[in-house]
Design a protein around this motif. Structure first.
Motif, PDB file in Angstrom:
ATOM      1  N   GLY A  10     -31.689  29.142  18.819  1.00  0.00           N
ATOM      2  CA  GLY A  10     -31.283  29.433  20.212  1.00  0.00           C
ATOM      3  C   GLY A  10     -32.521  30.652  20.325  1.00  0.00           C
ATOM      4  N   SER A  34     -31.407  24.036  20.382  1.00  0.00           N
ATOM      5  CA  SER A  34     -29.998  24.538  21.181  1.00  0.00           C
ATOM      6  C   SER A  34     -29.099  23.639  20.961  1.00  0.00           C
ATOM      7  N   PHE A  37     -26.989  24.738  18.163  1.00  0.00           N
ATOM      8  CA  PHE A  37     -26.241  26.065  18.313  1.00  0.00           C
ATOM      9  C   PHE A  37     -24.706  25.895  18.383  1.00  0.00           C
ATOM     10  N   PRO A  38     -24.060  26.825  17.596  1.00  0.00           N
ATOM     11  CA  PRO A  38     -24.423  27.792  16.680  1.00  0.00           C
ATOM     12  C   PRO A  38     -24.749  27.432  15.153  1.00  0.00           C
ATOM     13  N   GLU A 144     -26.775  34.686  23.212  1.00  0.00           N
ATOM     14  CA  GLU A 144     -27.313  33.378  23.411  1.00  0.00           C
ATOM     15  C   GLU A 144     -26.813  32.947  24.899  1.00  0.00           C
ATOM     16  N   HIS A 180     -30.223  37.295  16.547  1.00  0.00           N
ATOM     17  CA  HIS A 180     -29.675  37.532  17.858  1.00  0.00           C
ATOM     18  C   HIS A 180     -29.462  39.064  18.019  1.00  0.00           C
TER      19      HIS A 180
END
Length: 251
Positions: A10, A34, A37-38, A144, A180
């Motif tokens: 992401g 994506s 994710f995750p 995210e 992130h």
């Protein structure tokens, strides 16, 4: 022109990309997988399959280097080659900075539970130090989802709840061991002013720079791809001020 492919599940890659663009000039292919994710809740077998597919699809762009911009697969499998860079907790830097000898590692659920992280700690940190492996998956979700931009009070509430361990111990250095997490650094510094938070992005950027310093591009360029919904991801990027077009990339 140097071409570098950077990927994760992401928006985490962006923290690494921003450091790269500050350090040197290159063409960057950014792939946000994506659909996967995750990464932080995947098994090692699942991650191995995802990594193989992602690297294979990015090879079609003929990159000079590929950056696996996620701590979770970097810790759980050996991905590094002469062409592939990964991201791991900057424990040597943390060790130098810590006076209390208590260090926190903020990472995803899978990473904190992995034997590889335990071995990595044993290899890099003396037994005189105490290491706290802290599950930061809910903080990753804040980034995210874009809530770190749109719902600041909610973010502070979650940070306080999830990181109570930082108040309860003498931890003075914390590694942001999910790409992130640097997006939350301002919140973290405000809530924990006596703790130093280390972002490994600059360390990765410097490693790449040492390889390409004599063959940089004239300017930075960024092409963005996702395996998910392009409009949704475009909107997510707009919230953090990135207006580049998002293209679909299938495995």
């Amino acid at each position: 022109m140097v071409r570098i492919a950077v990927f994760d599940s992401g928006v985490g890659s962006l923290s690494i990309i921003q450091e790269m663009q500050k350090t040197f000039k290159s063409e960057i292919i950014y792939f946000a997988d994506s659909q996967s994710f995750p990464y932080g809740k995947k098994s090692q077998a699942q991650l191995k399959k995802i990594m193989r597919k992602s690297i294979n699809v990015l090879e079609k762009f003929s990159p000079d280097f590929i950056v696996v911009a996620s701590n979770t697969p970097s810790l759980m499998m050996n991905l590094v080659t002469s062409k592939i860079f990964d991201v791991k907790p900057p424990l040597n830097e943390a060790k130098k900075l810590s006076k209390s000898k208590q260090i926190g590692i903020l990472a995803t659920e899978s990473a904190t539970k992995s034997k590889r992280l335990s071995k990595y700690i044993q290899k890099n940190i003396p037994k005189s130090f105490q290491i706290f492996k802290i599950n930061a998956s809910k903080l990753v979700d804040l980034v995210e989802s874009g809530k770190f931009v749109t719902e600041k009070k909610y973010c502070i509430k979650i940070i306080k709840k999830e990181l109570q361990v930082l108040h309860e111990n003498q931890i003075d250095v914390v590694t942001l061991s999910s790409t992130h997490l640097p997006f939350l650094k301002k919140y973290l510094q405000k809530e924990f002013p006596n703790i130093q938070f280390i972002d490994p992005g600059n360390i990765v950027a410097q490693k790449i720079y040492s390889k390409i310093k004599n063959k940089q591009s004239k300017r930075n360029s960024l092409k963005i791809f996702t395996s998910g919904n392009t409009k949704e991801f475009q909107n997510k990027l707009l919230k953090i001020g990135i207006k580049n077009k998002v293209n679909f990339l299938s495995f």
